[in-house]
Scaffold this active site. Sequence first.
Site, short mmCIF file in Angstrom:
data_model
loop_
_atom_site.label_atom_id
_atom_site.label_comp_id
_atom_site.label_asym_id
_atom_site.label_seq_id
_atom_site.Cartn_x
_atom_site.Cartn_y
_atom_site.Cartn_z
CG LEU A 23 -1.97 -1.08 1.34
CD1 LEU A 23 -2.57 -1.09 2.74
CD2 LEU A 23 -3.05 -0.87 0.30
CB ILE A 25 7.57 2.81 1.08
CG1 ILE A 25 7.48 1.58 0.18
CG2 ILE A 25 8.88 2.79 1.85
CD1 ILE A 25 8.73 1.33 -0.64
N GLY A 26 6.85 3.68 4.25
CA GLY A 26 7.05 4.73 5.26
C GLY A 26 8.52 4.85 5.58
N GLY A 29 9.63 1.25 6.97
CA GLY A 29 9.17 -0.01 6.39
C GLY A 29 7.97 0.13 5.49
CB VAL A 31 1.89 0.09 4.79
CG1 VAL A 31 0.50 -0.25 5.29
CG2 VAL A 31 2.58 1.02 5.78
CG ASP A 140 3.30 14.89 10.95
OD1 ASP A 140 3.33 15.98 10.33
OD2 ASP A 140 3.81 13.84 10.52
P1 ATP Z 1 6.25 7.84 8.14
O1 ATP Z 1 6.71 6.48 8.50
O2 ATP Z 1 7.35 8.82 8.05
O3 ATP Z 1 5.12 8.31 8.98
P2 ATP Z 1 4.41 7.55 6.04
O4 ATP Z 1 3.36 8.23 6.80
O5 ATP Z 1 4.54 7.87 4.61
O6 ATP Z 1 5.80 7.76 6.66
P3 ATP Z 1 3.35 5.02 6.75
O7 ATP Z 1 2.49 5.60 7.77
O8 ATP Z 1 4.22 3.90 7.14
O9 ATP Z 1 4.31 6.02 6.14
O10 ATP Z 1 2.48 4.55 5.51
C1 ATP Z 1 2.94 4.51 4.18
C2 ATP Z 1 1.75 4.63 3.25
O11 ATP Z 1 0.95 3.46 3.32
C3 ATP Z 1 0.82 5.78 3.63
O12 ATP Z 1 1.18 6.93 2.98
C4 ATP Z 1 -0.55 5.26 3.18
O13 ATP Z 1 -0.82 5.63 1.87
C5 ATP Z 1 -0.40 3.76 3.28
N1 ATP Z 1 -1.07 3.28 4.49
C6 ATP Z 1 -0.58 3.29 5.74
N2 ATP Z 1 -1.43 2.78 6.62
C7 ATP Z 1 -2.53 2.41 5.91
C8 ATP Z 1 -3.79 1.81 6.26
N3 ATP Z 1 -4.08 1.50 7.52
N4 ATP Z 1 -4.67 1.58 5.28
C9 ATP Z 1 -4.37 1.92 4.00
N5 ATP Z 1 -3.22 2.48 3.61
C10 ATP Z 1 -2.30 2.73 4.54
#
Ligand code: ATP
Length: 170
Positions: A23, A25-26, A29, A31, A140
């Site tokens: 879905l 990448i954060g 890691g 998702v 945030d």
């Molecule tokens: P960070 O780790 O710096 O907060 P981030 O917010 O981009 O970075 P994540 O929160 O790990 O990273 O999520 C990465 C992406 O995965 C998100 O931008 C979102 O689009 C998707 N995602 C995360 N959680 C979910 C979820 N519960 N359902 C659907 N998509 C999700």
Amino acid sequence: MDESTRGGGQSEALRNYTLGKRLGIGTFGKVKIAQHKLTGHKVAIKIINCHQMRKMEMEEKAKRELKILKLFIHPHIIRLYEVIYTPTDIYVVMEYCKYGELFDYIVEKGRLQEAEARRIFQQIISGVEYCHRNMVVHRDLKPENLLLDSKFNVKLADFGLSNIMHDGHF
Ligand code: ATP
Ligand code: MG
């Protein structure tokens, strides 16, 4: 083979789920979408690599997010179902938000109708109010961190920078 499936550690830890596509990448890691084998319930699993996290000194950030989300149950805050720890990775099983980030939704639509904007705004306020009542500040809040479920309901996500506040302090 995916680097994280090496040695079967992942398949063993996630034996109750069928993993699907990525879905996003954060910072620490990926998702992925997954389905619970018994109930068919769809979830999102954040896969945090411990080594990577330590290298980036992100342990505090991840711990904060988990500590806070574990306790929260609210219709407009992403639900954390379970956390699975292995020696190499942490799997964070959470509520799946089918329509992704509010950010992409706004970009796609160009501009929201006032009625829809109002509904979304009320849901955000409702989630934020719950956080503040529980002495948690998100710190945030932005459209990238607001996810939309299958009914276009807003869910506050990404508590990685959040903190616990104390009365009388900023
Ligand atoms: P960070 O780790 O710096 O907060 P981030 O917010 O981009 O970075 P994540 O929160 O790990 O990273 O999520 C990465 C992406 O995965 C998100 O931008 C979102 O689009 C998707 N995602 C995360 N959680 C979910 C979820 N519960 N359902 C659907 N998509 C999700
Ligand atoms: Mg984010």
